[in-house]
Design a protein around this motif. Structure first.
Motif: not given
Length: 119
Positions: A1-5, A7-9, A56-65
């Protein structure tokens, strides 16, 4: 499960999207150059796109696609800004309205995902 998004993210994701959109500016400038200038700027564009790909690779690890790609659509905002700043293109009400719809859609997707994560 991804962490809460947070504003900084979202701001970091937008910075990555801004890098992506700036590659288009470099490409447009390169198109108007002679051979040597074109090749140099084309090389810079490839480097910028490479940096974007890594980020971008780092971002899609942090966020749902779905969230990441909804935010990527906001590249239209950056493109509109770059067009006005670098190429003196006119900001028309239709262009601004179109970009506003894109931003609203990204906000809805982001807000909906945060709400789902709270449940």
């Amino acid at each position: 499960m991804k962490r809460k998004i947070t504003l900084k993210d979202i701001l970091i994701l937008q910075a990555v999207v801004m890098v992506y959109s700036f590659a288009g500016v470099i490409g447009k400038i390169a198109a108007g150059q002679a051979t040597v200038g074109f090749l140099l700027l084309y090389g810079v564009e490839i480097v910028v796109l490479g940096i974007y790909a890594l980020l971008w690779q780092q971002m899609i690890r942090k966020f749902e696609l779905s969230v990441a790609y909804a935010n990527r659509a906001v590249a239209l905002v950056w493109a509109l800004l770059w067009a006005a700043l670098f190429f003196q293109e006119q900001l028309t009400p239709k262009k601004i309205a179109g970009v506003a719809f894109v931003v609203a859609g990204a906000a809805i997707v982001n807000g909906g995902k945060e709400k789902e994560n709270d449940d």
